[in-house]
Design an enzyme around this catalytic site. Structure first.
Site, PDB file in Angstrom:
ATOM      1  N   ASP A 149      10.760  -4.670 -12.018  1.00 10.11           N
ATOM      2  CA  ASP A 149       9.208  -4.599 -11.490  1.00 10.11           C
ATOM      3  C   ASP A 149       9.171  -6.066 -10.559  1.00 10.11           C
ATOM      4  O   ASP A 149       9.608  -6.966 -11.027  1.00 10.11           O
ATOM      5  CB  ASP A 149       8.274  -4.407 -12.571  1.00 10.11           C
ATOM      6  CG  ASP A 149       7.161  -3.554 -12.341  1.00 10.11           C
ATOM      7  OD1 ASP A 149       6.864  -3.525 -11.015  1.00 10.11           O
ATOM      8  OD2 ASP A 149       6.461  -3.275 -13.134  1.00 10.11           O
ATOM      9  N   HIS A 182       6.377  -6.800  -2.301  1.00 11.15           N
ATOM     10  CA  HIS A 182       5.713  -6.535  -3.867  1.00 11.15           C
ATOM     11  C   HIS A 182       6.673  -6.257  -4.603  1.00 11.15           C
ATOM     12  O   HIS A 182       6.329  -6.332  -5.910  1.00 11.15           O
ATOM     13  CB  HIS A 182       4.482  -5.524  -3.465  1.00 11.15           C
ATOM     14  CG  HIS A 182       3.144  -6.020  -3.136  1.00 11.15           C
ATOM     15  ND1 HIS A 182       2.086  -6.578  -3.667  1.00 11.15           N
ATOM     16  CD2 HIS A 182       2.878  -6.302  -1.542  1.00 11.15           C
ATOM     17  CE1 HIS A 182       1.173  -6.908  -2.661  1.00 11.15           C
ATOM     18  NE2 HIS A 182       1.769  -6.737  -1.585  1.00 11.15           N
TER      19      HIS A 182
HETATM   20  C1  GDG Z   1       3.417  -2.850  -7.113  1.00 12.36           C
HETATM   21  C2  GDG Z   1       5.006  -3.283  -7.608  1.00 12.36           C
HETATM   22  C3  GDG Z   1       3.464  -5.326  -8.248  1.00 12.36           C
HETATM   23  C4  GDG Z   1      -2.481   2.418 -13.548  1.00 12.36           C
HETATM   24  N1  GDG Z   1      -2.556   3.628 -13.934  1.00 12.36           N
HETATM   25  C5  GDG Z   1      -4.201   3.901 -13.630  1.00 12.36           C
HETATM   26  C6  GDG Z   1      -4.358   2.708 -12.884  1.00 12.36           C
HETATM   27  N2  GDG Z   1      -3.230   1.805 -12.814  1.00 12.36           N
HETATM   28  C7  GDG Z   1      -3.265   0.493 -12.188  1.00 12.36           C
HETATM   29  C8  GDG Z   1      -3.014  -0.474 -13.163  1.00 12.36           C
HETATM   30  C9  GDG Z   1      -2.592  -1.685 -12.097  1.00 12.36           C
HETATM   31  C10 GDG Z   1      -1.661  -0.803 -11.021  1.00 12.36           C
HETATM   32  O1  GDG Z   1      -2.370   0.595 -11.182  1.00 12.36           O
HETATM   33  C11 GDG Z   1      -0.182  -0.609 -11.315  1.00 12.36           C
HETATM   34  O2  GDG Z   1       0.250  -1.999 -10.642  1.00 12.36           O
HETATM   35  P1  GDG Z   1       1.477  -2.388 -11.088  1.00 12.36           P
HETATM   36  O3  GDG Z   1       1.820  -3.794 -10.880  1.00 12.36           O
HETATM   37  O4  GDG Z   1       1.853  -2.259 -12.622  1.00 12.36           O
HETATM   38  O5  GDG Z   1       2.688  -1.651 -10.306  1.00 12.36           O
HETATM   39  P2  GDG Z   1       2.802  -0.922  -8.892  1.00 12.36           P
HETATM   40  O6  GDG Z   1       1.808   0.119  -8.660  1.00 12.36           O
HETATM   41  O7  GDG Z   1       4.307  -0.369  -9.071  1.00 12.36           O
HETATM   42  O8  GDG Z   1       2.758  -2.090  -7.996  1.00 12.36           O
HETATM   43  C12 GDG Z   1       4.418  -4.202  -8.854  1.00 12.36           C
HETATM   44  C13 GDG Z   1       2.386  -4.652  -7.613  1.00 12.36           C
HETATM   45  O9  GDG Z   1       2.885  -3.898  -6.650  1.00 12.36           O
HETATM   46  C14 GDG Z   1       1.417  -5.902  -6.850  1.00 12.36           C
HETATM   47  O10 GDG Z   1       2.172  -6.929  -6.352  1.00 12.36           O
HETATM   48  O11 GDG Z   1       3.068  -5.769  -9.608  1.00 12.36           O
HETATM   49  O12 GDG Z   1       5.829  -4.908  -9.271  1.00 12.36           O
HETATM   50  O13 GDG Z   1       5.554  -2.390  -8.041  1.00 12.36           O
HETATM   51  O14 GDG Z   1      -3.689  -2.372 -11.465  1.00 12.36           O
HETATM   52  O15 GDG Z   1      -4.234  -0.794 -13.687  1.00 12.36           O
HETATM   53  N3  GDG Z   1      -5.650   2.508 -12.529  1.00 12.36           N
HETATM   54  C15 GDG Z   1      -6.490   3.387 -12.657  1.00 12.36           C
HETATM   55  N4  GDG Z   1      -6.150   4.442 -13.619  1.00 12.36           N
HETATM   56  C16 GDG Z   1      -5.104   4.910 -13.983  1.00 12.36           C
HETATM   57  O16 GDG Z   1      -5.077   5.740 -14.685  1.00 12.36           O
HETATM   58  N5  GDG Z   1      -7.979   3.205 -12.208  1.00 12.36           N
END
Ligand code: GDG
Length: 470
Positions: free
Chosen positions: A368, A160
């Site tokens: 990312d 990821h």
């Molecule tokens: C890894 C990789 C890749 C955030 N704040 C809240 C909340 N979130 C949710 C967001 C989103 C998720 O968390 C974050 O996803 P990301 O993709 O931005 O980042 P990582 O956690 O680092 O994920 C990344 C991912 O895996 C998938 O393959 O895209 O590159 O690092 O869904 O909305 N959710 C809630 N409350 C919050 O305050 N409920």
């Protein structure tokens, strides 16, 4: 996949969807919960709890046709495997933060031990027709450990996070051992073609490798299929959530709170890879350079804390507190403040409402794998008056989202210029850009990602496997 076969998903944490919008924070959990919905599969991993002595006792729970089977780990496993090798060694290194990476042989041993424990607990559950899909950097050696126990099933791995450039990767002590273990998988998937190429380059240079044909690699004297499978969101579910009463209430609340001002929003786990400090500096630069726009904007940064046991995360939290205080101290007036920085965790439907009220989605990670927030922001916009996505060119998502305003997140000037452009952008251009972005978010959603990976994993080994664009 044969009709009798199940899909077994393995990831460090298992988060069955509660279905009430209160799911945990983190991209992997979001994506897997959505991906597993269509399979009556098994999801295996750590329970999130610790026990004095590891027993391998399984906790099973079934929600919506998906069975979660989890095990407890020992405190020392948590220190060495999860907080240690995974989050103090591999995470910073793979995000190009060699300065933050800790190299400690105890971490290495803990990582091997936990992967071995997971394999020993999982192996007896595997039936001959099952297909196994392992996720992320916590579990790279899992296939090797499963093979050692005689598991012959098809096993795939998806990373990821980014795969780093060759010269970065070789900073890891015993990097060859880690990469060689990846050749025990049948298929290794990356978020983008760029990460896939970086992996190939490593294998060519360090493992006497050869690209046999696109997506088929030889290294360490063995063969491996690779591919780029950009992950997406459950766009349909997100659009549905955007129209929920909770989302609408939150949207109205935000609109009322920003009367006559444009809302700029950022949502990230509090992590140094997300570029929060640089983003704050970019916003500060915007305020300094554009006195006429100061009273026309409000920036809201939501950043729920994560990985608090790791020092680097405690340190960045302190720096962000100071920086947000400085920005408000410098630019606020008695009746007005430009910046809101919130460490609280919001429900997903509330987030949808917040995105929907924003004129600008500011998504500027330094590195990312993909970044799902960028896609969620797009999915939550009002088609008749959409906001503008400002996106880092170093997010995997930038490969698919060229209609966003792409920026170098390290440059406060570039971030400030993009904010100004987004604020001034006329509706026809906003609509044109949003339509192109939304089309991609809908088409390349989490179902397309899952189906492409599972199809490639279950395809006959000799046939050429189609790689998705990325
Ligand atoms: C890894 C990789 C890749 C955030 N704040 C809240 C909340 N979130 C949710 C967001 C989103 C998720 O968390 C974050 O996803 P990301 O993709 O931005 O980042 P990582 O956690 O680092 O994920 C990344 C991912 O895996 C998938 O393959 O895209 O590159 O690092 O869904 O909305 N959710 C809630 N409350 C919050 O305050 N409920």
């Amino acid at each position: 996949m044969s009709p009798e076969g199940r899909l077994i998903v393995v990831s460090n944490r298992v988060n069955l969807p509660s279905g009430d919008g209160e799911e945990s924070v983190g991209g992997l959990a979001m994506a897997l919960a959505a991906a597993l919905k269509a399979y009556s599969g098994l999801w295996f991993g750590w329970s999130g709890r610790t026990t004095e002595t590891f027993t391998g006792e399984l906790h099973a729970e079934t929600v919506g046709g998906v069975t979660a089977a989890t095990v407890d780990l020992e405190e020392v496993d948590l220190d060495e495997y999860y907080n240690g090798y995974a989050n103090k060694t591999l995470w910073p290194l793979f995000h190009y933060r060699i300065d933050l990476a800790a190299f400690d042989r105890a971490f290495d041993k803990g990582y091997t031990r936990v992967n071995r424990r997971f394999a020993a607990t999982l192996a007896p559950l595997i039936r001959p027709d099952d297909v196994i899909w392992v996720h992320d950097y916590h579990l790279i050696p899992l296939a090797k450990e499963l093979r050692a126990l005689g598991v012959k099933n098809r096993v795939g791995f998806f990373l990821h996070i980014p795969w780093p450039a060759h010269q970065v990767m070789i900073n890891l002590p015993r990097h060859r051992q880690l990469v060689e273990a990846m050749f025990d998988y049948d298929l290794v998937g990356f978020q983008t073609a760029e990460h896939q190429q970086a992996f190939e380059e490593y294998v060519l240079n360090e493992a006497d490798g050869e690209v046999v044909r696109p997506g088929c690699l030889k290294g360490f004297g063995r063969g491996l299929e690779t591919g780029a499978f950009p992950i997406g969101i459950d766009a349909e579910d997100f659009a549905r959530m955007t129209h929920s009463s909770r989302a609408r209430r939150m949207r109205n609340l935000m609109i009322a709170a920003t009367v006559f001002r444009h809302l700029i929003v950022g949502v990230d786990r509090l992590d140094y890879s997300k570029g929060l400090e640089e983003r704050f500096l970019g916003f500060e630069h915007f305020l300094a350079q554009n006195p006429d726009l100061r009273r026309e904007v409000l920036m809201l940064q939501i950043a729920p804390v994560s990985r608090e046991a790791v020092e680097a995360y405690q340190e960045i939290r302190g720096r962000l507190d100071a920086l947000s205080g400085r920005i408000n101290g410098e630019f606020s007036d008695v009746d007005w403040a430009p910046f809101r920085y919130v460490n609280k965790n919001y429900r997903r439907d509330e987030l949808a409402g917040i995105y929907g009220a924003a004129r600008v989605g500011l998504v500027t990670p330094l590195r990312d794998g993909m970044n799902l927030v960028a896609k969620e922001f797009v999915a939550a916009q009002n088609p008749e008056d959409p906001g503008v996505l400002v996106l880092s060119r170093f997010a995997g998502a930038a490969r698919q989202m060229g209609d966003a305003l792409l920026v170098n997140p390290n440059s406060p000037e570039e971030v400030a210029d993009a904010l100004k452009r987004a604020i001034h952008m006329e509706k026809p251009e906003r609509i044109r850009r949003w339509e192109a972005l939304y089309d991609g978010v809908q088409r390349e959603d989490v179902t397309a990602w899952r189906d492409a990976f599972v199809a490639a994993l279950t395809a006959e080994p000799e046939t050429a496997r189609p790689a998705m664009a990325g």
